[in-house]
Design a protein around this motif. Structure first.
Motif, PDB file in Angstrom:
ATOM      1  N   VAL A  35       4.061   3.554   4.607  1.00 53.55           N
ATOM      2  CA  VAL A  35       4.736   4.359   3.732  1.00 53.55           C
ATOM      3  C   VAL A  35       4.942   3.576   2.657  1.00 53.55           C
ATOM      4  O   VAL A  35       4.613   4.569   1.228  1.00 53.55           O
ATOM      5  CB  VAL A  35       6.348   3.865   4.228  1.00 53.55           C
ATOM      6  N   VAL A  36       4.734   1.864   2.080  1.00 53.29           N
ATOM      7  CA  VAL A  36       4.885   1.215   1.357  1.00 53.29           C
ATOM      8  C   VAL A  36       3.773   1.846   0.867  1.00 53.29           C
ATOM      9  O   VAL A  36       3.328   1.430  -0.965  1.00 53.29           O
ATOM     10  CB  VAL A  36       5.396   0.180   1.343  1.00 53.29           C
ATOM     11  N   THR A  37       2.374   1.555   1.136  1.00 50.80           N
ATOM     12  CA  THR A  37       0.954   2.180   0.822  1.00 50.80           C
ATOM     13  C   THR A  37       1.108   3.533   0.139  1.00 50.80           C
ATOM     14  O   THR A  37       0.806   3.685  -0.918  1.00 50.80           O
ATOM     15  CB  THR A  37      -0.560   1.696   1.717  1.00 50.80           C
ATOM     16  N   ALA A  38       1.637   4.708   1.027  1.00 51.75           N
ATOM     17  CA  ALA A  38       1.699   5.626   0.321  1.00 51.75           C
ATOM     18  C   ALA A  38       2.312   6.093  -0.811  1.00 51.75           C
ATOM     19  O   ALA A  38       1.620   6.595  -1.381  1.00 51.75           O
ATOM     20  CB  ALA A  38       2.604   7.091   1.713  1.00 51.75           C
ATOM     21  N   LEU A  39       3.317   5.445  -0.720  1.00 55.59           N
ATOM     22  CA  LEU A  39       4.501   5.507  -1.781  1.00 55.59           C
ATOM     23  C   LEU A  39       3.222   4.847  -3.424  1.00 55.59           C
ATOM     24  O   LEU A  39       3.584   5.187  -4.200  1.00 55.59           O
ATOM     25  CB  LEU A  39       5.926   4.474  -1.812  1.00 55.59           C
ATOM     26  N   LEU A  40       3.150   4.397  -2.838  1.00 55.64           N
ATOM     27  CA  LEU A  40       1.606   3.041  -4.067  1.00 55.64           C
ATOM     28  C   LEU A  40       1.272   4.715  -4.405  1.00 55.64           C
ATOM     29  O   LEU A  40       0.860   4.167  -5.475  1.00 55.64           O
ATOM     30  CB  LEU A  40       1.717   1.511  -3.427  1.00 55.64           C
ATOM     31  N   VAL A  41       0.668   4.858  -3.929  1.00 54.29           N
ATOM     32  CA  VAL A  41      -0.785   5.704  -4.196  1.00 54.29           C
ATOM     33  C   VAL A  41      -0.465   6.948  -4.631  1.00 54.29           C
ATOM     34  O   VAL A  41      -1.061   7.156  -5.058  1.00 54.29           O
ATOM     35  CB  VAL A  41      -1.710   5.898  -2.232  1.00 54.29           C
ATOM     36  N   VAL A  42       1.144   7.291  -3.730  1.00 48.97           N
ATOM     37  CA  VAL A  42       1.147   8.561  -4.632  1.00 48.97           C
ATOM     38  C   VAL A  42       1.448   8.179  -5.973  1.00 48.97           C
ATOM     39  O   VAL A  42       2.064   8.940  -7.456  1.00 48.97           O
ATOM     40  CB  VAL A  42       3.052   9.162  -4.153  1.00 48.97           C
ATOM     41  N   SER A  43       2.722   6.978  -6.097  1.00 45.80           N
ATOM     42  CA  SER A  43       3.316   6.457  -7.625  1.00 45.80           C
ATOM     43  C   SER A  43       1.823   6.386  -8.261  1.00 45.80           C
ATOM     44  O   SER A  43       1.687   6.555  -9.966  1.00 45.80           O
ATOM     45  CB  SER A  43       3.839   4.901  -7.390  1.00 45.80           C
ATOM     46  N   PHE A  44       0.646   5.851  -8.149  1.00 47.11           N
ATOM     47  CA  PHE A  44      -1.025   5.930  -9.076  1.00 47.11           C
ATOM     48  C   PHE A  44      -0.585   6.816  -9.494  1.00 47.11           C
ATOM     49  O   PHE A  44      -1.314   7.328 -10.635  1.00 47.11           O
ATOM     50  CB  PHE A  44      -1.750   4.565  -8.034  1.00 47.11           C
ATOM     51  N   LEU A  45      -1.272   7.731  -8.146  1.00 51.02           N
ATOM     52  CA  LEU A  45      -1.315   9.900  -8.498  1.00 51.02           C
ATOM     53  C   LEU A  45      -0.224  10.164  -9.695  1.00 51.02           C
ATOM     54  O   LEU A  45      -1.082  10.285 -10.758  1.00 51.02           O
ATOM     55  CB  LEU A  45      -1.214  10.382  -7.413  1.00 51.02           C
ATOM     56  N   PHE A  46       1.083   9.617 -10.045  1.00 51.64           N
ATOM     57  CA  PHE A  46       1.702  10.333 -10.785  1.00 51.64           C
ATOM     58  C   PHE A  46       1.455   9.259 -11.708  1.00 51.64           C
ATOM     59  O   PHE A  46       1.476  10.171 -12.859  1.00 51.64           O
ATOM     60  CB  PHE A  46       3.508  10.009 -10.300  1.00 51.64           C
ATOM     61  N   ILE A  47       0.700   8.102 -12.333  1.00 52.54           N
ATOM     62  CA  ILE A  47       0.864   7.746 -12.814  1.00 52.54           C
ATOM     63  C   ILE A  47      -0.032   7.824 -13.943  1.00 52.54           C
ATOM     64  O   ILE A  47      -0.407   8.397 -15.428  1.00 52.54           O
ATOM     65  CB  ILE A  47       1.123   6.235 -13.379  1.00 52.54           C
TER      66      ILE A  47
END
Length: 283
Positions: A35-47
């Motif tokens: 979950v944390v990895t997915a959130l980091l990936v999504v956040s990175f994509l948003f940024i």
């Protein structure tokens, strides 16, 4: 012989429980990590997406449209908004830009919007100045009777001046107007009607006496017109008749004052001129 009692293997059961507990914890850690990895990936994509969009030349503003400006120029509005041509439209914070516009003393309302792919629209509404309020320091009031700024050298000086009011008379939204302030606003309103005998554009000074009412200075040949308080429509009608009479008779070239406080006893005072011998007489 009695039956032999079977003993339970507590060690075996305990080991199985520990193994199941470890497995459950391991699954929890794996899920949490996922979950944390997915959130980091999504956040990175948003940024990454945000940086890409806000730095993309395709969305750079090449069309800035300002509407509603009157007193202010388009350049002044853009400077107040801190917007320059070429800015990325998605890097612009619409809420903060609107607040910057509303911080300007002449702007009463503002809207800022984007127009894809490269446009920014700004619509403002300015205060409509009505008069200069002299309270020792000079302020400008709008058509609602509200002070919106202190008088500056760059502000219009052709507005009628109101003197004799006090700080306690200042219009506060939601509270009733004081009698003197209400009288001033009535005169302003009547002056903006068509064929008014005291047109708004000719008003120079409105002097307020808290006991006697208003004295108006508007015409070159009539120094003062005393209208007191109340019954302004009737007093304006009487004044119109008096002015027509004086114009037809041509008896007085200049009038010191016309007193309309008492409609049953209107007093017209001709201006006194100094004779060659130094004496005064009424003309």
């Amino acid at each position: 012989m009695g039956r032999k009692r079977i003993r339970r293997n507590y060690y075996k059961n305990s080991a199985a429980k520990r193994r199941n507990k470890i497995i459950r914890r391991l699954i929890f850690y794996i899920k949490t990590t996922a979950v944390v990895t997915a959130l980091l990936v999504v956040s990175f994509l948003f940024i990454f997406s945000y940086d890409f969009i806000t730095q993309c030349d395709y969305f750079r503003a090449d069309r800035l449209v300002v509407t509603g400006e009157n007193r202010l120029s388009e350049k002044q509005v853009l400077q107040q908004a801190q917007i320059k041509k070429g800015i990325n439209i998605f890097s612009l914070n619409l809420s903060k830009t609107r607040k910057r516009l509303l911080a300007h003393s002449w702007i009463v309302e503002a809207e800022v919007s984007r127009e894809l792919p490269s446009g920014i629209n700004i619509r403002i509404q300015e205060h409509k100045p009505l008069a200069i309020l002299d309270l020792g320091r000079k302020f400008i009031i709008n058509t609602s009777g509200e002070i919106f700024k202190e008088m500056a050298a760059s502000d219009p000086d052709h507005l009628p001046i109101i003197s004799g009011l006090q700080f306690s008379d200042i219009n506060v939204r939601g509270k009733p107007l004081s009698i003197p302030f209400k009288a001033v606003m009535n005169v302003m309103e009547l002056g903006q009607k068509s064929e008014s005998v005291l047109p708004y554009k000719q008003l120079k000074l409105i002097q307020v006496d808290r006991e006697m009412g208003l004295t108006i200075y508007a015409f070159d040949r009539i120094k003062a017109i005393k209208i007191g308080y109340n019954n302004y429509p009737d007093k304006y009608a009487k004044l119109k008749n008096i002015l027509l009479y004086l114009k037809k008779r041509r008896r007085f070239s200049h009038i010191e004052s016309i007193d309309l406080n008492n409609l049953n006893r209107i007093v017209v005072n001709p201006m006194k001129r100094e004779s060659p011998a130094g004496n005064h007489k009424e003309v």
